[in-house]
Design a protein around this motif. Structure first.
Motif, PDB file in Angstrom:
ATOM      1  N   MET A   1      42.098  28.976  38.634  1.00 54.79           N
ATOM      2  CA  MET A   1      43.443  28.245  38.276  1.00 54.79           C
ATOM      3  C   MET A   1      44.401  29.552  37.641  1.00 54.79           C
ATOM      4  N   TYR A   2      45.675  29.496  38.074  1.00 52.17           N
ATOM      5  CA  TYR A   2      46.482  30.818  38.049  1.00 52.17           C
ATOM      6  C   TYR A   2      47.609  30.076  37.183  1.00 52.17           C
ATOM      7  N   ALA A   3      48.051  30.641  36.349  1.00 49.24           N
ATOM      8  CA  ALA A   3      49.558  30.264  35.635  1.00 49.24           C
ATOM      9  C   ALA A   3      50.187  31.458  35.179  1.00 49.24           C
ATOM     10  N   CYS A   4      51.417  31.401  35.718  1.00 51.78           N
ATOM     11  CA  CYS A   4      52.536  32.638  35.419  1.00 51.78           C
ATOM     12  C   CYS A   4      52.660  32.752  33.923  1.00 51.78           C
ATOM     13  N   GLY A   5      52.465  34.100  33.639  1.00 51.69           N
ATOM     14  CA  GLY A   5      52.223  34.415  32.189  1.00 51.69           C
ATOM     15  C   GLY A   5      53.865  35.035  31.796  1.00 51.69           C
TER      16      GLY A   5
ATOM     17  N   GLU B   1      53.566  40.733  42.288  1.00 52.97           N
ATOM     18  CA  GLU B   1      52.331  40.737  41.218  1.00 52.97           C
ATOM     19  C   GLU B   1      51.503  39.606  41.431  1.00 52.97           C
ATOM     20  N   CYS B   2      52.120  38.410  41.234  1.00 51.32           N
ATOM     21  CA  CYS B   2      51.067  37.151  41.202  1.00 51.32           C
ATOM     22  C   CYS B   2      50.394  36.916  42.434  1.00 51.32           C
ATOM     23  N   SER B   3      50.977  37.399  43.702  1.00 53.19           N
ATOM     24  CA  SER B   3      50.137  37.269  44.882  1.00 53.19           C
ATOM     25  C   SER B   3      49.120  38.110  45.152  1.00 53.19           C
TER      26      SER B   3
ATOM     27  N   PRO C   1      63.166  30.998  42.840  1.00 50.55           N
ATOM     28  CA  PRO C   1      62.390  31.476  43.861  1.00 50.55           C
ATOM     29  C   PRO C   1      61.090  31.971  43.770  1.00 50.55           C
ATOM     30  N   HIS C   2      60.572  32.116  42.527  1.00 51.19           N
ATOM     31  CA  HIS C   2      59.276  32.921  42.142  1.00 51.19           C
ATOM     32  C   HIS C   2      58.170  32.347  43.111  1.00 51.19           C
ATOM     33  N   HIS C   3      57.769  30.958  42.913  1.00 51.65           N
ATOM     34  CA  HIS C   3      56.478  30.404  43.403  1.00 51.65           C
ATOM     35  C   HIS C   3      56.742  30.355  45.087  1.00 51.65           C
ATOM     36  N   GLU C   4      57.945  30.160  45.519  1.00 51.97           N
ATOM     37  CA  GLU C   4      58.348  29.983  46.869  1.00 51.97           C
ATOM     38  C   GLU C   4      58.062  31.408  47.551  1.00 51.97           C
ATOM     39  N   ASN C   5      58.323  32.180  46.870  1.00 49.16           N
ATOM     40  CA  ASN C   5      58.113  33.711  47.627  1.00 49.16           C
ATOM     41  C   ASN C   5      56.703  34.139  47.328  1.00 49.16           C
ATOM     42  N   GLU C   6      55.905  33.554  46.149  1.00 43.37           N
ATOM     43  CA  GLU C   6      54.557  34.078  46.111  1.00 43.37           C
ATOM     44  C   GLU C   6      53.848  33.496  47.335  1.00 43.37           C
ATOM     45  N   ILE C   7      54.274  32.358  47.621  1.00 47.21           N
ATOM     46  CA  ILE C   7      53.484  31.403  48.900  1.00 47.21           C
ATOM     47  C   ILE C   7      53.859  32.238  50.126  1.00 47.21           C
TER      48      ILE C   7
HETATM   49 ZN   LIG Z   1      54.147  34.150  39.052  1.00 46.70          ZN
END
Ligand SMILES: [Zn+2]
Length: 450
Positions: free
Chosen positions: A28-32, A211-213, A236-242
């Protein structure tokens, strides 16, 4: 173990039975937080929601949970605040991180398995950027590197919008360097005064999404179970990570389940730094205690908005105060049987209603209910203060000595004897303003903390 954990998956927009990739190692990953200013109650909601999910996963799968929550310690907001306050960046990030950790402890959040910092992973971010350029998903222009959203046909799937809709519905950074206005930055140049790292595109720094990717892959792998954060991170953050991860890894899925928590509002407006209507976690804890703030954050379903106001906090405080009458810190394990409501998409308000029922039965002397009540409270992460600590917290909070209260009560009694009821009421209200509630019984007046 048999269980039926269901989660509302933002990716499919359906409530789904949670099926881990590997039941022996849940990921599990949660953005901090971005550590530039004291974290506020809006940030605390994400912390507490993912802490509950972490606890529920532990209950089902044991201790084999890898939970990653990152620290963003390089970002334009940090650079701006450092310039404005003339304080070095490292000083800001280390101080805010320290405050953040204290807040987490006071909210009784379990420590994540890994808490990686962005600045410790610059090398990997440069590698991923180079690789995306090589695979033609990204391009360099004038010391910047941009991700080309047109190269990823699934872009917009998480937010359920196509490129045109996304473009019209969001504020996008305008730049002549971009081929498409929706393209986002992977790397950008830094001024000499700003923090920067050497890269194939010159001295610069990474874009936030990267960084999250990088860190999720490093600690959890290319495909993992759960990813989450606040609702505002979907786009856009999660869309961009994907986009970054799926393109670079040639994978169809990045995280299998996406969980997003709703906003905290004040007077129906979203609590946010930009609106200026914020309450810092530290201040809220100082005023109400960590466990009261925690219970308040869990009083609404995570996916719904939650309005932050004094009445909400006072109610939770009264509840906790009442529950201390029955709570005992025993060693019994949290049985899965009481967790049923939580397994249904982390239904915390339903679970809290159950605890109220158990409390009522326990108070009537039902021993089994008492045990279940204790377990349920622990599963929710409450009662990190023992009764003495709680009492002294309340005392310090109001900062009023007992002598002072008794003196006031005596003055009020004299006023009543003399028929001066308006003075008596005035004294009662004065005490109430200081958090002291007085009650007239037959021959005496008693008092308690509100
Ligand atoms: Zn993140």
């Amino acid at each position: 173990m048999m269980h039926k954990l269901k989660l509302n998956n933002s990716l499919t927009r359906k409530k789904e039975l949670f099926k881990p990739i590997n039941p022996n190692s849940i990921t599990m990953y949660a953005c901090g937080p971005t550590v530039y200013d004291d974290p506020h109650v809006g940030n605390a909601r994400t912390l507490v929601v993912f802490d509950i999910l972490f606890r529920v996963l532990k209950l089902i799968y044991g201790n084999n949970i890898k939970y990653v929550r990152n620290i963003t310690d390089i970002d334009d907001k940090i650079i701006d605040i450092s310039k404005k306050r003339k304080i070095p960046i490292e000083k800001i990030t280390s101080e805010v991180t320290k405050i953040f950790h204290q807040d987490c402890d006071n909210l009784n959040c379990l420590k994540p398995t890994f808490e990686p910092k962005a600045t410790d992973h610059i090398k990997e971010m440069i590698e991923m950027t180079s690789s995306l350029i090589k695979k033609k998903f990204a391009y360099e222009k004038n010391k910047h590197v941009f991700f080309s959203v047109a190269s990823f046909k699934e872009y917009g799937k998480l937010s359920n919008k196509n490129l045109e809709e996304l473009k019209s519905g969001s504020r996008i950074e305008v730049s002549d360097l971009k081929k498409n206005p929706m393209d986002f930055v992977l790397w950008k140049p830094s001024d000499d005064k700003d923090p920067g790292w050497d890269s194939p595109w010159g001295r610069g720094r990474p874009g936030w999404h990267l960084e999250c990717s990088v860190m999720s892959e490093k600690y959890l792998g290319k495909n993992f179970d759960i990813h989450g954060g606040g609702l505002d991170l979907i786009f856009p953050h999660h869309e961009n990570e994907i986009a970054q991860s799926c393109c670079n890894n040639s994978t169809e899925r990045f995280a299998n389940y996406w969980i997003h928590n709703g906003f905290i509002t004040m007077n129906k407006e979203k609590m946010s730094k930009s609106s200026g209507n914020i309450v810092s976690i530290t201040d809220a804890i100082k005023k109400y205690s960590g466990q009261v703030v925690r219970l308040a954050l869990l009083s609404a379903h995570y996916s719904q908005p939650l309005d932050w106001n004094e009445k909400l906090l006072d109610n939770q405080s009264e509840t906790i105060d009442k529950w201390y009458n029955v709570y005992e810190n025993s060693e019994d394990q949290s049985p899965l049987e009481i967790a049923e409501t939580l397994l249904d998409d982390i239904n915390t308000p339903g679970f809290i209603a159950k605890i109220h029922e158990l409390y009522n039965q326990a108070k009537k002397g039902d021993e089994k209910c008492k045990k279940l009540f204790n377990s349920a409270c622990r599963l929710l992460g409450l009662f990190n203060l023992d009764k003495n600590e709680w009492n002294s917290f309340k005392k310090n909070k109001f900062n009023i000595s007992e002598d002072f209260i008794i003196e006031k009560i005596n003055k009020r009694l004299i006023a009543k004897k003399n028929g001066n009821y308006s003075l008596a009421d005035k004294i009662r209200n004065e005490l109430l303003d200081n958090g002291i509630l007085i009650e007239d019984k037959k021959n005496e007046t008693t008092w308690k903390y509100k």
